[in-house]
Write a protein that holds these residues in place. Structure first.
Motif, PDB file in Angstrom:
ATOM      1  N   LEU A   1       0.330  -1.360  -0.589  1.00  0.00           N
ATOM      2  CA  LEU A   1      -0.168  -0.258   0.390  1.00  0.00           C
ATOM      3  C   LEU A   1       1.280   1.470   0.283  1.00  0.00           C
ATOM      4  O   LEU A   1       0.004   2.054  -0.347  1.00  0.00           O
ATOM      5  N   ALA A   2       2.381   1.547  -0.434  1.00  0.00           N
ATOM      6  CA  ALA A   2       2.936   2.233   0.173  1.00  0.00           C
ATOM      7  C   ALA A   2       2.463   3.876  -0.307  1.00  0.00           C
ATOM      8  O   ALA A   2       3.078   4.956   0.099  1.00  0.00           O
TER       9      ALA A   2
ATOM     10  N   CYS B   1      -0.228   4.483  -1.695  1.00  0.00           N
ATOM     11  CA  CYS B   1      -1.760   4.745  -1.115  1.00  0.00           C
ATOM     12  C   CYS B   1      -1.619   6.226  -0.234  1.00  0.00           C
ATOM     13  O   CYS B   1      -0.954   6.036   1.226  1.00  0.00           O
ATOM     14  N   GLY B   2      -2.021   7.456  -0.614  1.00  0.00           N
ATOM     15  CA  GLY B   2      -1.726   9.122   0.456  1.00  0.00           C
ATOM     16  C   GLY B   2      -3.095   8.653   0.333  1.00  0.00           C
ATOM     17  O   GLY B   2      -3.646   9.639   1.394  1.00  0.00           O
TER      18      GLY B   2
ATOM     19  N   TYR C   1      -0.420   6.073   9.574  1.00  0.00           N
ATOM     20  CA  TYR C   1       0.246   5.076   8.605  1.00  0.00           C
ATOM     21  C   TYR C   1      -0.325   4.311   8.765  1.00  0.00           C
ATOM     22  O   TYR C   1      -0.119   3.603   8.188  1.00  0.00           O
TER      23      TYR C   1
ATOM     24  N   LYS D   1      -3.916   3.242   8.074  1.00  0.00           N
ATOM     25  CA  LYS D   1      -4.554   3.071   6.809  1.00  0.00           C
ATOM     26  C   LYS D   1      -3.471   1.704   6.335  1.00  0.00           C
ATOM     27  O   LYS D   1      -4.471   1.371   5.470  1.00  0.00           O
TER      28      LYS D   1
ATOM     29  N   ASP E   1       8.594   4.591   2.092  1.00  0.00           N
ATOM     30  CA  ASP E   1       7.223   4.133   2.090  1.00  0.00           C
ATOM     31  C   ASP E   1       6.966   5.143   2.489  1.00  0.00           C
ATOM     32  O   ASP E   1       5.925   5.277   1.951  1.00  0.00           O
ATOM     33  N   TYR E   2       6.610   5.109   3.715  1.00  0.00           N
ATOM     34  CA  TYR E   2       5.908   6.419   4.839  1.00  0.00           C
ATOM     35  C   TYR E   2       6.180   7.458   3.821  1.00  0.00           C
ATOM     36  O   TYR E   2       4.850   8.655   3.716  1.00  0.00           O
TER      37      TYR E   2
ATOM     38  N   ALA F   1       4.016   7.013   1.378  1.00  0.00           N
ATOM     39  CA  ALA F   1       2.672   7.125   1.921  1.00  0.00           C
ATOM     40  C   ALA F   1       1.788   8.325   2.462  1.00  0.00           C
ATOM     41  O   ALA F   1       0.387   8.788   1.829  1.00  0.00           O
TER      42      ALA F   1
END
Length: 418
Positions: free
Chosen positions: A20-21, A23-24, A89, A92, A327-328, A331
């Protein structure tokens, strides 16, 4: 600490995270909605108390809210936002899993403004909302303590990612938990480092008169005195002021090897800058309240050499840690800071307890009491950065302390303190 863990990154949570990285957005979380005070969003409610597991049959999802309580406005908003965003995060990454279980999992961010009165007002609102099944917060010990009385009265589980004051978990409230070290770990370990590694022989203490700042200073002071270090002074300042000449003139007249500050980065940055401007060339040290990039912005060149103990280690020390940071950012649209990890792991602990409570309740929406019992029973949970086992008081048996030093305009990890 009997065991120590440094970045057990490849967990099941991260496996979901990689998927899912990019996905904002995210189904149902209140992304970016935490900047308004809690009172503006207190009307969101309408939970049912039973059911669950309806997704497979096409029924409506049951809402579950996990609140955050951090300062999202004011001088401490930088740390407050990093804690909230880290928690967001983590939530999510698990929303789809909860959706399959029949639940609409949402973040419910609140701005406690680093103010005890606002924290209590927010807590009363959260307690009155039956959809809220857990709280990740607070940052400030002085806010956590009065708010925790409200949570405890309603069996609403609280996990603080950053309140280090000793008193918080000494009042016998089952709802209270924290994943970070206490000040009776942090203060003594910082003092020990100063004596053994820096050779400090004299120190002047300045604190901000808060439960956190004065409590931390007291813990460090006791250890310095036990080690034979001369305490040349102990004085308090008022948060929010801009000129600390009076206390600094007093301190510098004593020519201490070190100024130790118990407080938060807005005042810490000003103190360090004004001390250097007045010619102080000794050590400047504090606790985790200084752990923010804003410290360096406030102090400017005077930040060079500042030392502080922190409850967080180096998240970029491994390739896995760097990947998590990437990744953080992808996202959430912002860089991960040290406290982002603690917001992330505090939420992961909360959601782990929530899942166990749902399972124990036959797949139905659990009560607050069931969630609290599952959270309180957390043992050997491996988070992103830290392992968590809560003792009866709600303290984490694996909590640790680390030393950081500002060098070349950024904070650099030094070492873990035994």
């Amino acid at each position: 600490m009997r065991k120590r863990t440094h970045l057990g990154i490849l967990s099941a949570v991260l496996a979901v995270g990689m998927a899912l990285a990019g996905c904002g957005g995210g189904g149902g979380s209140s992304s970016g909605g935490g900047s308004a005070p809690a009172s503006s969003s207190g009307g969101e409610s309408s939970a049912s108390s039973g059911g669950g597991g309806q997704a497979a049959s096409g029924g409506a999802l049951e809402k579950i809210l996990i609140a955050t309580q951090t300062p999202l406005s004011g001088q401490q908003s930088n740390v407050g936002d990093s804690l909230k965003t880290g928690a967001e995060y983590a939530l999510k990454l698990q929303q789809d899993e909860f959706k399959k279980m029949g639940f609409d999992l949402q973040l419910f961010p609140q701005d406690d403004q680093a103010d005890p009165k606002q924290g209590v007002t927010n807590a009363e609102m959260l307690v009155s909302n039956p959809d809220v099944l857990g709280v990740v917060g607070h940052y400030n010990t002085g806010v956590s303590i009065p708010a925790s009385a409200k949570y405890d009265s309603a069996s609403l589980a609280m996990i603080s990612p950053g309140s280090t004051g000793v008193q918080l978990t000494e009042e016998g409230r089952k709802a209270v938990h924290r994943i970070c070290a206490r000040d009776d770990q942090q203060g003594p370990k910082g003092a020990k480092y100063a004596m053994e590694k820096l050779g400090v022989k004299s120190v002047f203490f300045i604190h901000d008169k808060t439960a956190y700042g004065q409590g931390l200073a007291d813990q460090a002071k006791a250890t310095f005195e036990k080690g034979g270090v001369q305490v040349l002074g102990y004085d308090g300042i008022t948060q929010g002021e801009k000129d600390y000449s009076a206390v600094l003139n007093q301190a510098l007249s004593k020519k201490p090897d070190m100024i130790y500050f118990g407080g938060i980065y807005p005042e810490g940055g000003i103190l360090a800058k004004q001390a250097r401007d007045k010619g102080f060339d000794g050590f400047f040290m504090g606790g985790d309240g200084l752990d923010s990039p804003e410290l360096i912005k406030i102090a400017g060149p005077a930040a060079a050499g500042i030392l502080y103990t922190s409850i967080t280690g180096d998240i970029s020390g491994t390739d896995d840690g760097k990947k998590w940071q990437e990744d953080y950012k992808a996202a959430m649209g912002k860089n991960a800071e040290n406290y982002s990890v603690y917001g992330f792991d505090a939420m992961n602990v909360m959601l782990n307890g929530l899942k166990k409570a749902i399972e124990a309740n036959g797949g139905k929406k659990p009560t607050r009491e069931q969630v609290l019992e599952a959270v309180h029973s957390t043992k050997d949970f491996q988070g992103k950065f830290i392992k968590v086992s809560f003792n009866e008081k709600g303290d984490n048996e694996y909590a640790d302390v680390f030393i950081w030093k500002v060098n070349n305009g950024k904070a650099e990890y030094v070492e873990r303190v035994e």
